[in-house]
Scaffold this active site. Structure first.
Site, mmCIF file in Angstrom:
data_model
loop_
_atom_site.group_PDB
_atom_site.id
_atom_site.type_symbol
_atom_site.label_atom_id
_atom_site.label_comp_id
_atom_site.label_asym_id
_atom_site.label_seq_id
_atom_site.Cartn_x
_atom_site.Cartn_y
_atom_site.Cartn_z
ATOM 1 N N SER A 136 0.971 -1.205 0.408
ATOM 2 C CA SER A 136 0.442 -0.191 -0.402
ATOM 3 C C SER A 136 0.587 1.497 0.466
ATOM 4 C CB SER A 136 -1.106 0.147 1.065
ATOM 5 O OG SER A 136 -0.325 -0.557 2.400
ATOM 6 N N ASN A 141 -2.863 -2.807 13.280
ATOM 7 C CA ASN A 141 -4.452 -2.469 12.681
ATOM 8 C C ASN A 141 -4.782 -1.592 13.142
ATOM 9 O OD1 ASN A 141 -4.203 -4.942 11.167
ATOM 10 N ND2 ASN A 141 -4.634 -6.583 12.340
ATOM 11 N N THR A 189 -39.316 27.414 -12.266
ATOM 12 C CA THR A 189 -39.723 25.625 -11.170
ATOM 13 C C THR A 189 -39.565 25.162 -12.772
ATOM 14 O OG1 THR A 189 -41.939 26.074 -12.082
ATOM 15 C CG2 THR A 189 -40.685 26.025 -9.097
ATOM 16 N N HIS A 190 -39.309 24.051 -12.422
ATOM 17 C CA HIS A 190 -39.408 23.190 -13.968
ATOM 18 C C HIS A 190 -38.550 23.991 -15.009
ATOM 19 C CE1 HIS A 190 -42.939 20.691 -12.046
ATOM 20 N NE2 HIS A 190 -43.068 21.852 -11.889
ATOM 21 N N SER A 218 -12.836 27.262 -28.056
ATOM 22 C CA SER A 218 -13.235 26.669 -28.771
ATOM 23 C C SER A 218 -11.322 26.652 -29.646
ATOM 24 C CB SER A 218 -14.058 27.164 -29.571
ATOM 25 O OG SER A 218 -13.894 25.430 -31.030
ATOM 26 N N LYS A 224 -16.600 30.951 -29.201
ATOM 27 C CA LYS A 224 -16.888 30.105 -28.243
ATOM 28 C C LYS A 224 -15.788 31.299 -26.561
ATOM 29 C CE LYS A 224 -19.256 27.137 -28.419
ATOM 30 N NZ LYS A 224 -18.883 25.794 -28.402
ATOM 31 N N ASN A 254 -16.318 29.350 -23.429
ATOM 32 C CA ASN A 254 -16.884 27.957 -22.557
ATOM 33 C C ASN A 254 -16.527 27.444 -20.770
ATOM 34 O OD1 ASN A 254 -17.245 27.479 -25.090
ATOM 35 N ND2 ASN A 254 -15.081 25.658 -25.222
ATOM 36 N N GLU A 312 -18.266 22.892 -15.932
ATOM 37 C CA GLU A 312 -18.858 22.021 -16.788
ATOM 38 C C GLU A 312 -18.056 20.412 -15.940
ATOM 39 O OE1 GLU A 312 -19.989 23.119 -21.145
ATOM 40 O OE2 GLU A 312 -18.389 22.536 -20.817
ATOM 41 N N GLN A 372 -8.365 -2.362 3.446
ATOM 42 C CA GLN A 372 -6.993 -1.295 2.435
ATOM 43 C C GLN A 372 -7.866 -0.637 1.291
ATOM 44 O OE1 GLN A 372 -2.963 -2.567 1.939
ATOM 45 N NE2 GLN A 372 -3.356 -3.020 0.022
ATOM 46 N N LYS A 382 -8.626 3.573 0.893
ATOM 47 C CA LYS A 382 -7.496 4.516 0.892
ATOM 48 C C LYS A 382 -7.516 5.337 -0.356
ATOM 49 C CE LYS A 382 -5.048 2.430 4.643
ATOM 50 N NZ LYS A 382 -6.294 1.983 4.758
#
Length: 458
Positions: free
Chosen positions: A23, A110, A155-156, A277, A283, A285, A290, A322, A325
């Site tokens: 590990s 442990n 709403t919606h 872009s 563009k 972006n 995102e 283990q 982690k």
């Protein structure tokens, strides 16, 4: 291959098996916590007379030297070692000799790894809390500056009623405030020390577990040695809380992406948090928003993975554990990164106040207030609802907002309308009249802002 358990075995571990089992590649980030825990352990062993004061001093000096050399780059943590515990112990023995072999007295890997993970997680919970406070500070600033910045509430995904930008930001303030409460709750519940639990059944050495817990800033020792080494509930709780944080960030990101579109133009994202872009020069972006939205699934995946790993594990410790982690480390790194970047984007984002107000007007968001106007003039609400529906239909057909109707157009649909309708359906009136606590009216918002400020800074 540096291992702590070779005495029982007569053959070398197959290299592929060793690599699969090791590990060190990910638990090396525990080096500070491992050393901190070991210093507390030997301090307690000396207090109990299990180690001499001279042995304690040798070991602590050696551990501090290892920590210093790792931090300044003189000592590299490599895959020559199976895990971080064997790295620390092997280097300690190399440096101070036989006294270093007594470091592991009265403990097991442990309970050692259980301690390291708790110490690490506890530190990260505090960092997450700090990042949540930072985004709350940005939101509070936006709320204070925008109690009269009118915009449509949805709403919606359809325009519903007028609100203010302060009110909209206040909704996210409540979400991230709850996230902070979850961090506080997780910290409180996990803040018990597993060191001294041994492999699963404690130890015959006369350890003072309360003292060790006190040295490491815990509220006390864990009360069952089997649960101490096999508990991963606090990690599942943290992953769940981080999933909720990411869900909140993702919802917010979705709105920023929509608001940034040409159709909405509610916001302009700072150049530092945007990209262009390779083919379309016009563009700009919203890549950060995102990516935050996309990385949410990554944190959800870590939660589901750990839940699935833990569901079939009998008591006490099993190697499956283990797997916690890498999942937790990645989810913490992802959530912290997303919080920091989103906060920076939000802090530098420009809001198009005029565009938002115009959008609210042309979305008939004041239709409910027009209906309330008729009700206040004696008309039953159901009849008022029908009349305002006719007004909206007329407005759509003629591409006019209610605010732009002539008095003749109002009266053609209902003679109840008088000149005071214009004031009744203005954005300012529609918002200002809503002053129950939690509503967008200026007086209500200022009360809430005062409460949020008190919460954040007192």
């Amino acid at each position: 291959m540096a291992q702590l358990w070779g005495g029982r075995f007569t053959k070398e571990t197959d290299q592929l098996v060793y690599n699969f089992n090791a590990s060190i590649s990910f638990d090396k980030r525990f080096y500070e916590q491992d050393i901190r825990g070991s210093i507390a352990h030997v301090t307690m062993l000396a207090k109990q007379g299990i180690l001499t004061e001279e042995e304690k001093k040798q070991i602590i000096d050696g551990l501090n030297g290892i920590r210093e050399d790792v931090e300044n780059g003189k000592l590299e943590i490599t895959d020559k070692y199976e895990d971080i515990h064997s790295f620390v112990e092997a280097n300690l023995i190399d440096r101070i000799g036989d006294a270093g072999k007594k470091l592991h007295t009265g403990r097991s890997r442990n309970d050692q790894v259980a301690l390291d993970m708790r110490l690490y997680t506890r530190d990260e919970v505090l960092e997450l809390d700090s990042l949540l406070k930072e985004i709350l500070e940005v939101l509070l600033k936006l709320m204070k500056e925008n109690v009269e910045t009118y915009m449509p509430g949805f709403t919606h995904l359809q325009k519903a009623q007028p609100i203010t930008l302060a009110h909209h930001m206040g909704a996210y303030f409540e979400m991230f405030r709850r996230d902070r409460l979850r961090m506080k709750d997780i910290y409180k519940r996990m803040n018990y020390c597993p060191l001294g639990a041994g492999a699963l059944a404690g130890t015959t050495y006369p350890l003072d577990r309360e003292y060790t817990a006190e040295l490491l800033g815990f509220d006390g020792p864990t009360l069952n040695s089997m649960d101490s080494v096999s508990d991963r509930d606090y990690l599942i709780e943290l992953l769940s809380a981080m999933s909720t944080i990411m869900m909140h960030l993702s919802r917010f990101s979705e709105e920023v992406i929509i608001w940034n579109s040409n159709e909405y133009q509610f916001v302009e994202i700072d150049d530092a948090y945007s990209t262009g872009s390779s083919i379309m020069p016009q563009k700009k972006n919203p890549d950060i928003a995102e990516l935050v939205r996309g990385k949410t699934g990554r944190v959800y995946g870590a939660l589901m993975s750990l839940l699935t790993t833990m569901k079939g594990i009998p008591l006490a410790y099993n190697k499956d554990m283990q797997e916690d982690k890498e999942l937790v480390f990645d989810a913490i790194d992802t959530t912290k990164g997303c919080l920091a970047l989103f906060t920076g984007m939000l802090r530098t984002m420009k809001f198009n106040d005029a565009r938002m107000e115009e959008s609210a007007k042309h979305g008939f968001t004041n239709a409910t207030d027009a209906a309330d106007y008729l009700v206040n003039h004696g008309m039953p609400f159901r009849d008022a609802h029908g009349i305002v529906g006719q007004l909206v239909l007329y407005g759509i057909e003629h591409k006019k907002a209610l605010d732009d109707f002539t008095m003749e157009e109002f009266k053609a649909i209902s003679p109840v309308f008088e000149e005071d309708i214009y004031d009744a359906i203005s954005m300012k009136t529609c918002v200002e009249m809503r002053n129950t606590i939690g509503a967008p009216g200026k007086a209500a918002m200022e009360k809430v802002i005062a409460l949020e400020e008190e919460y954040l800074y007192l």
